[in-house]
Write a protein that holds these residues in place. Structure first.
Motif, mmCIF file in Angstrom:
data_model
loop_
_atom_site.group_PDB
_atom_site.id
_atom_site.type_symbol
_atom_site.label_atom_id
_atom_site.label_comp_id
_atom_site.label_asym_id
_atom_site.label_seq_id
_atom_site.Cartn_x
_atom_site.Cartn_y
_atom_site.Cartn_z
ATOM 1 N N ALA A 94 47.560 38.452 51.983
ATOM 2 C CA ALA A 94 47.159 38.313 50.576
ATOM 3 C C ALA A 94 45.654 38.482 50.496
ATOM 4 O O ALA A 94 44.926 38.064 51.408
ATOM 5 C CB ALA A 94 47.560 36.946 50.037
ATOM 6 N N TYR A 95 45.202 39.087 49.405
ATOM 7 C CA TYR A 95 43.768 39.296 49.208
ATOM 8 C C TYR A 95 43.337 38.584 47.929
ATOM 9 O O TYR A 95 43.956 38.760 46.874
ATOM 10 C CB TYR A 95 43.458 40.791 49.100
ATOM 11 C CG TYR A 95 42.019 41.098 48.755
ATOM 12 C CD1 TYR A 95 41.046 41.156 49.743
ATOM 13 C CD2 TYR A 95 41.629 41.310 47.424
ATOM 14 C CE1 TYR A 95 39.725 41.427 49.429
ATOM 15 C CE2 TYR A 95 40.306 41.578 47.105
ATOM 16 C CZ TYR A 95 39.359 41.639 48.119
ATOM 17 O OH TYR A 95 38.044 41.892 47.798
ATOM 18 N N VAL A 96 42.276 37.779 48.035
ATOM 19 C CA VAL A 96 41.753 37.058 46.875
ATOM 20 C C VAL A 96 40.279 37.409 46.694
ATOM 21 O O VAL A 96 39.479 37.264 47.630
ATOM 22 C CB VAL A 96 41.877 35.526 47.044
ATOM 23 C CG1 VAL A 96 41.370 34.809 45.794
ATOM 24 C CG2 VAL A 96 43.312 35.129 47.342
ATOM 25 N N ASP A 97 39.926 37.877 45.510
ATOM 26 C CA ASP A 97 38.521 38.104 45.144
ATOM 27 C C ASP A 97 38.000 36.792 44.547
ATOM 28 O O ASP A 97 38.272 36.486 43.388
ATOM 29 C CB ASP A 97 38.433 39.243 44.129
ATOM 30 C CG ASP A 97 37.003 39.487 43.644
ATOM 31 O OD1 ASP A 97 36.092 38.769 44.098
ATOM 32 O OD2 ASP A 97 36.816 40.382 42.805
ATOM 33 N N CYS A 98 37.272 36.031 45.346
ATOM 34 C CA CYS A 98 36.842 34.693 44.918
ATOM 35 C C CYS A 98 35.756 34.740 43.843
ATOM 36 O O CYS A 98 35.483 33.723 43.200
ATOM 37 C CB CYS A 98 36.359 33.882 46.114
ATOM 38 S SG CYS A 98 37.632 33.628 47.362
ATOM 39 N N ALA A 99 35.143 35.906 43.640
ATOM 40 C CA ALA A 99 34.201 36.031 42.526
ATOM 41 C C ALA A 99 34.962 35.973 41.208
ATOM 42 O O ALA A 99 34.433 35.524 40.191
ATOM 43 C CB ALA A 99 33.415 37.333 42.638
ATOM 44 N N GLN A 100 36.217 36.418 41.244
ATOM 45 C CA GLN A 100 37.059 36.405 40.047
ATOM 46 C C GLN A 100 37.898 35.131 39.977
ATOM 47 O O GLN A 100 37.963 34.474 38.944
ATOM 48 C CB GLN A 100 37.971 37.626 40.055
ATOM 49 C CG GLN A 100 38.887 37.729 38.840
ATOM 50 C CD GLN A 100 39.668 39.031 38.852
ATOM 51 O OE1 GLN A 100 39.105 40.102 39.029
ATOM 52 N NE2 GLN A 100 40.975 38.947 38.690
ATOM 53 N N ASP A 101 38.546 34.798 41.088
ATOM 54 C CA ASP A 101 39.362 33.575 41.154
ATOM 55 C C ASP A 101 38.568 32.517 41.906
ATOM 56 O O ASP A 101 38.761 32.306 43.103
ATOM 57 C CB ASP A 101 40.683 33.855 41.873
ATOM 58 C CG ASP A 101 41.545 34.857 41.128
ATOM 59 O OD1 ASP A 101 41.610 34.766 39.892
ATOM 60 O OD2 ASP A 101 42.146 35.731 41.779
ATOM 61 N N ASN A 102 37.647 31.869 41.192
ATOM 62 C CA ASN A 102 36.693 30.998 41.895
ATOM 63 C C ASN A 102 37.059 29.517 41.879
ATOM 64 O O ASN A 102 36.352 28.704 42.454
ATOM 65 C CB ASN A 102 35.274 31.193 41.341
ATOM 66 C CG ASN A 102 35.181 30.824 39.866
ATOM 67 O OD1 ASN A 102 36.179 30.653 39.192
ATOM 68 N ND2 ASN A 102 33.963 30.696 39.381
ATOM 69 N N THR A 103 38.159 29.149 41.224
ATOM 70 C CA THR A 103 38.598 27.766 41.285
ATOM 71 C C THR A 103 39.774 27.650 42.253
ATOM 72 O O THR A 103 40.469 28.643 42.535
ATOM 73 C CB THR A 103 39.041 27.239 39.910
ATOM 74 O OG1 THR A 103 40.277 27.871 39.532
ATOM 75 C CG2 THR A 103 37.973 27.502 38.842
ATOM 76 N N GLU A 104 40.000 26.441 42.749
ATOM 77 C CA GLU A 104 41.104 26.225 43.683
ATOM 78 C C GLU A 104 42.433 26.638 43.058
ATOM 79 O O GLU A 104 43.240 27.324 43.690
ATOM 80 C CB GLU A 104 41.136 24.748 44.083
ATOM 81 C CG GLU A 104 42.234 24.414 45.078
ATOM 82 C CD GLU A 104 42.294 22.931 45.409
ATOM 83 O OE1 GLU A 104 42.914 22.590 46.422
ATOM 84 O OE2 GLU A 104 41.716 22.111 44.645
ATOM 85 N N THR A 105 42.648 26.255 41.807
ATOM 86 C CA THR A 105 43.910 26.559 41.134
ATOM 87 C C THR A 105 44.117 28.062 40.987
ATOM 88 O O THR A 105 45.199 28.594 41.275
ATOM 89 C CB THR A 105 43.961 25.895 39.745
ATOM 90 O OG1 THR A 105 43.728 24.491 39.889
ATOM 91 C CG2 THR A 105 45.309 26.112 39.076
ATOM 92 N N GLN A 106 43.067 28.785 40.542
ATOM 93 C CA GLN A 106 43.179 30.242 40.376
ATOM 94 C C GLN A 106 43.491 30.917 41.712
ATOM 95 O O GLN A 106 44.332 31.824 41.788
ATOM 96 C CB GLN A 106 41.871 30.805 39.812
ATOM 97 C CG GLN A 106 41.613 30.453 38.357
ATOM 98 C CD GLN A 106 40.211 30.848 37.924
ATOM 99 O OE1 GLN A 106 39.287 30.936 38.745
ATOM 100 N NE2 GLN A 106 40.031 31.082 36.633
ATOM 101 N N ALA A 107 42.796 30.487 42.760
ATOM 102 C CA ALA A 107 42.955 31.133 44.066
ATOM 103 C C ALA A 107 44.355 30.903 44.632
ATOM 104 O O ALA A 107 45.004 31.837 45.121
ATOM 105 C CB ALA A 107 41.893 30.624 45.039
ATOM 106 N N VAL A 108 44.851 29.657 44.572
ATOM 107 C CA VAL A 108 46.179 29.384 45.142
ATOM 108 C C VAL A 108 47.265 30.056 44.303
ATOM 109 O O VAL A 108 48.275 30.547 44.846
ATOM 110 C CB VAL A 108 46.423 27.862 45.296
ATOM 111 C CG1 VAL A 108 46.626 27.179 43.956
ATOM 112 C CG2 VAL A 108 47.632 27.607 46.186
ATOM 113 N N GLN A 109 47.071 30.158 42.975
ATOM 114 C CA GLN A 109 48.040 30.860 42.129
ATOM 115 C C GLN A 109 48.096 32.344 42.502
ATOM 116 O O GLN A 109 49.175 32.926 42.608
ATOM 117 C CB GLN A 109 47.658 30.700 40.645
ATOM 118 C CG GLN A 109 48.714 31.206 39.665
ATOM 119 C CD GLN A 109 48.651 32.712 39.395
ATOM 120 O OE1 GLN A 109 47.605 33.334 39.577
ATOM 121 N NE2 GLN A 109 49.776 33.286 38.986
#
Length: 402
Positions: A94-109
Motif C-alpha cells: 500500500a502507498y500513502v502520501d502523508c502530505a495528503q493523508d496527514n492524520t492517523e485516521t486518514q492514513a489508516v483509512q
C-alpha cells in the motif's frame, strides 16, 4: 466571432511522442531507473524475507526531493509482490502520501481501503464516519484474511501529525493485532533530522534499517533524461539540451524531478513557439518555470503569516545582496511592515521564530547560529535557499489569486 472548437486544439503534436514518460508520477520500467542500482539492491536485501512469508525489515529512507526514494520503494515493492507469488506467498503493498493523508485516521483509512477486496472479505471501508480504532480493526481483518505479507509505504512520513500510526503498524505483530499476516513499513522522508523528532519507542521498532539516497550528479541526471528521451519525436531534441538541463539541475539540487520537469517544460515552450526542435535556449526558460513551480509546491497550503515571514526574508535578500543571512529581529521588523500593508495583526516574535524553523525544516531557508561575542551573545541568522526573485514572484501570485 469566436473560433470553432476544431480551431482551438492542435491535432498534430510535432514535439512529443509519449509525454507520459516525463510525468513525475510515472513509474518507469525497470530499465529506466538510472543511477540507483546499489540502493535498489540494498532495499531488496532488507525486504527479502517477505518472499518466503517472513517479516521484512522496517525501513527508513532519507534523501532530498527528487533522489529516487519513492520510485525505488515502489519498484522494490512491485517486484516483491511478483516474486512472492512465484513462491506461493500472497503479498501486496500500500502507498500513502502523508502530505495528503496527514492524520492517523486518514492514513489508516487509505491503507485499509487500498488493501481491501470487499467481495472477498465482505468488509466495508467507508471514506469517513468510523472511529480510528474501528478503521484499525477492519485493517487487521483485511490483512489477516487476504495476505501473507504486506509492505506499507509512508511517503513524506514527516508530514504526519504524530507518530501513532507508526507505532501501530510497526508493532502490530508483537501486539497480537495480526496473527497470519506479516507487515513491513517503509518510511520515506526528505528530512535527515526527521528521526530526531520520533518517539523513542517508535524509533526502536521502525528504524531497523536506514538508507540515505544522495543527490544525483550531472552524469546520472543526463542518463536519467536520456532514458526518457523517447518521450520526444525522433530528431526533435537538439544535442545540447539534455547536457544543459542536467548541468542546471545538478548544480542546484541534484533533483531528478526537477531535471525531468525542465525537459518537459522545454518541449512545451518549443510547442508554444511553433519551433521544429527543442533548443538549448528553451532549457533556460524551462528552468525558471520549474523553479517557480517547485517553490509554489513547497508553500502550497501555507498560512498568510507563514508567507509574510518568507516575503520579509525575500525583501531583505533582494535589497541587501551583499548579506549572506539575516537575524530574526531584522526579519521581524520587515514582517511587521508587511502586516501593516496587508492590514493584518502581527504575530509575536516567538511565533515568527517558529515559522522560520518550519521553513528551515522544508529546506526553503537555512539557519545558522552566530556568535556576537561577549557583548551580544549568540543569535540565529536565516538565509533563503530559493531564488529571492522566484520567492517574491510566487508570493505575489498567491496573494492575487486569493
Amino acid at each position: 466571432m469566436s473560433s470553432s472548437g476544431d480551431d482551438l486544439f492542435t491535432r498534430d503534436d510535432h514535439i512529443f511522442e509519449n509525454k507520459e514518460l516525463l510525468e513525475i508520477n510515472h513509474l518507469p520500467e525497470e530499465g529506466r531507473i538510472v543511477g540507483r542500482d546499489d540502493e535498489i539492491a540494498d532495499l531488496a536485501n532488507a525486504v527479502n524475507p517477505a518472499i518466503f512469508g517472513q517479516s521484512p525489515s522496517n525501513l527508513l529512507i532519507y534523501g532530498k526531493t527528487g533522489t529516487g526514494k519513492s520510485l525505488c520503494a515502489k519498484h522494490i515493492s512491485e517486484r516483491l509482490v511478483r516474486v512472492a507469488k512465484e513462491e506461493g506467498v500472497t503479498a501486496e503493498f500500500a502507498y500513502v502520501d502523508c502530505a495528503q493523508d496527514n492524520t492517523e485516521t486518514q492514513a489508516v483509512q487509505t491503507i485499509a481501503y487500498s488493501m481491501n477486496n470487499s467481495e472477498a472479505t465482505d468488509i466495508k471501508i467507508p471514506d469517513k464516519g468510523l472511529s480510528t480504532s474501528t478503521y484499525y480493526k477492519r485493517l487487521w481483518q483485511v490483512l489477516d484474511s487476504q495476505y501473507g505479507v504486506v509492505l506499507i509505504i509512508l511517503d513524506e512520513v514527516d508530514k504526519l501529525d504524530d507518530d501513532d500510526i507508526l507505532m501501530q503498524l510497526s508493532r502490530a505483530g508483537e501486539a497480537g493485532k495480526l496473527t497470519d499476516c506479516k507487515i513491513g513499513v517503509i518510511g520515506i522522508s526528505n528530512k535527515i533530522k526527521y528521526k530526531d523528532r520520533m518517539d523513542e519507542r517508535v524509533k526502536s521498532s521502525l528504524c531497523e534499517r536506514e538508507f540515505v539516497f544522495p543527490p544525483y550528479d550531472a552524469n546520472q541526471l543526463r542518463d536519467i533524461m536520456q532514458a526518457r528521451s523517447d518521450a520526444f519525436k525522433d530528431g526533435v531534441l537538439e544535442p545540447s539540451v539534455i547536457p544543459r538541463a542536467a548541468a542546471l539541475a545538478a548544480r542546484e539540487h541534484g533533483d531528478a524531478r526537477k531535471a525531468i520537469d525542465i525537459l518537459r517544460y522545454a518541449g512545451e515552450i518549443a510547442q508554444s513557439n511553433s519551433s521544429e526542435t527543442v533548443r538549448e535556449e528553451f532549457v533556460v526558460q524551462a528552468r525558471e518555470r520549474a523553479e517557480t513551480d517547485r517553490f509554489r509546491e513547497l508553500i502550497r497550503g501555507s498560512t498568510p503569516h507563514s508567507r509574510y515571514v518568507l516575503q520579509a526574508l525575500a525583501v531583505l535578500s533582494l535589497n541587501e545582496t551583499d548579506e549572506d543571512g539575516f537575524r530574526t529581529t531584522r526579519i521581524f521588523d520587515v514582517y511587521e511592515e508587511i502586516c501593516r500593508q496587508e492590514g493584518s495583526d502581527t504575530l509575536s516574535l516567538r511565533r515568527v521564530r517558529d515559522l522560520l524553523k518550519e521553513h528551515a525544516f522544508l529546506d526553503i531557508i537555512e539557519q545558522s547560529r552566530q556568535s556576537g561575542g561577549s557583548a551580544e551573545g549568540s543569535y540565529t541568522e536565516h538565509q533563503l535557499l530559493e531564488d529571492p526573485d522566484v520567492v517574491q514572484k510566487v508570493l505575489v501570485e498567491t496573494v492575487e489569486s486569493e
